[in-house]
Design an enzyme around this catalytic site. Sequence first.
Site, PDB file in Angstrom:
ATOM      1  N   ASN A 102       0.670  -1.256   0.147  1.00  9.81           N
ATOM      2  CA  ASN A 102      -0.067  -0.171   0.112  1.00  9.81           C
ATOM      3  C   ASN A 102       0.690   1.333   0.014  1.00  9.81           C
ATOM      4  OD1 ASN A 102      -2.638   1.384   0.450  1.00  9.81           O
ATOM      5  ND2 ASN A 102      -1.632   2.010   2.099  1.00  9.81           N
ATOM      6  N   ASP A 200       0.427  -6.931   3.191  1.00  8.24           N
ATOM      7  CA  ASP A 200      -0.215  -5.701   4.395  1.00  8.24           C
ATOM      8  C   ASP A 200      -1.076  -4.926   3.699  1.00  8.24           C
ATOM      9  OD1 ASP A 200       0.591  -4.608   6.890  1.00  8.24           O
ATOM     10  OD2 ASP A 200       1.016  -2.816   5.532  1.00  8.24           O
ATOM     11  N   GLU A 242      -3.747  -9.524   4.841  1.00 12.77           N
ATOM     12  CA  GLU A 242      -4.097  -8.819   5.848  1.00 12.77           C
ATOM     13  C   GLU A 242      -5.104  -7.925   5.744  1.00 12.77           C
ATOM     14  OE1 GLU A 242      -2.807  -5.635   9.266  1.00 12.77           O
ATOM     15  OE2 GLU A 242      -2.467  -5.488   7.310  1.00 12.77           O
TER      16      GLU A 242
END
Length: 526
Positions: A102, A200, A242
Amino acid sequence: MTTNWYKEAVFYELYIRAYKDSSGDGRGDFRGAIEKLDHIKSLGVDCVWVMPHYPSPLLDDGYDISDYLGIHPDFGALDDFKAFLNAAHERGLRVITDLVLNHTSDRHPWFQAARRDKNSPHRDYYVWSDTGTEYADARIIFLDTEPSNWTYDETAGQYFWHRFYRSQPDLNYDNPQVHEEMFRIMRFWLDMGIDGFRADAVPYLYQREGTNCENLPETHQFLQKVRRIMDEEYPDRVLIAEANQWPEDLLPYFGTPEAPDFHVCFHFPIMPRLFMALKKGDKTPIVDILNRTPAIPPGTQWMTFLRNHDELTLEMVTPEEREWMWRQYAPDPRMRLNLGIRRRLAPLLDNDKRKWFLLNALFLSLPGAPILYYGDEIGMSDNIWLPDRHGCRTPMQWDAGQHAGFSDALDTYLPVNRDYEQVNVAAQEADPDSYLNLTRFLIRARQSQPALRAGLLEWVKSGSRELLAFRRHTNGKDGVLCLFNLSDRPQTFTLKRERVDLLARPQMAMGGTITLPPYACHWFRN
């Protein structure tokens, strides 16, 4: 995939900085972690998840990456990582690492080039605005520290977008070049031999006006590209998501058999409800959330956990439930962070070994691949006086010597917990009732039963809200009946026939009406 090894595996979350210092600088490193791989193996786990090991200014403990293709100098060099990977594989342990898709650190060369020159090809690697007013429907995740998802950069003369700390600018996935960069990074580590990634913060990759900028269709289109690379070029590796979302919103992250996303997704909503049910003495929160959890595609799996490196998140509960959980588990305001609780497992449970054993037995018997957080296998405490989430990331406690056997340095990256002389691996090795040996016992018992590793779950009537009962079975065979007294009062249950209790030491047969003392639990084999 040649196998679905991840579906029945037990994982261990490893923070290299906290584990073992081999160089004497007060910080853990890969050479030190190699010395302790036999400890990890002794737990009965199958795969080690290594938290971010990349070069980083460490403003978010490594999730702010300044170089995706290197090793943080505190941890060693690439050769040290390769030696760790080889040593783990020699012991039959798989290794996965964090893939932070991200955002980068604001010190990453991409961002530094982007902010200095509007015409740089890296400018479009990030998301910019002249006003910082776009995407107003997106929530702020780090409420305690960030007033906005936009931050003005004086050098760039524009605002940049970030869903987490302002030191972590979000990447622009509308730029195909960003895709290619991430594919290059993936191949670099997979070619080295790692067994997969824990990806993530995957819900936030794209932004669209008029949405909350989470779980967008474009996000899944990109993730399906990631999965195709894994399946076509690196079979037998795993991709774990996640994504802190409700169960029905998590379902798309598995994708479909025709267009898969992830092999495994964290089941965030079940985690706070395990603690809620235990404190209330009421199984309803667990039953309700699992009944709300949809079926997932063949070949996929949930990942379950009790604690990890982040706060015990309360995002997936109602505001009323969140306030109740804070009152019950975080009475001191310093125990709270953002929308969660920054505490370790044992202190959350008042260091009551009955509750600790019950909660571990419960989560290890639910569907999913369980993951343990380093130190929880010895009942490590926390330090609420440290900032951010550092209180749950203190040095591993190996023995009663200096700095708990973690380091020979004068000072360590964070102070060792004060109770290390009593709470450490060496002190617990010879005690069959220690946290350490109970952890080994529970994992060994779980892995011995096909029904607990991979079976279906079927609720069993118990006649009481305090007594949780369910059966795990594989196509009606090899069943295990699991009973948990969530209350501080005795509960009774009638066994229709004699069964062997896997949690008794030594194992013993029981039948008829049995009484479960407060916080007692049983796994009865057919």
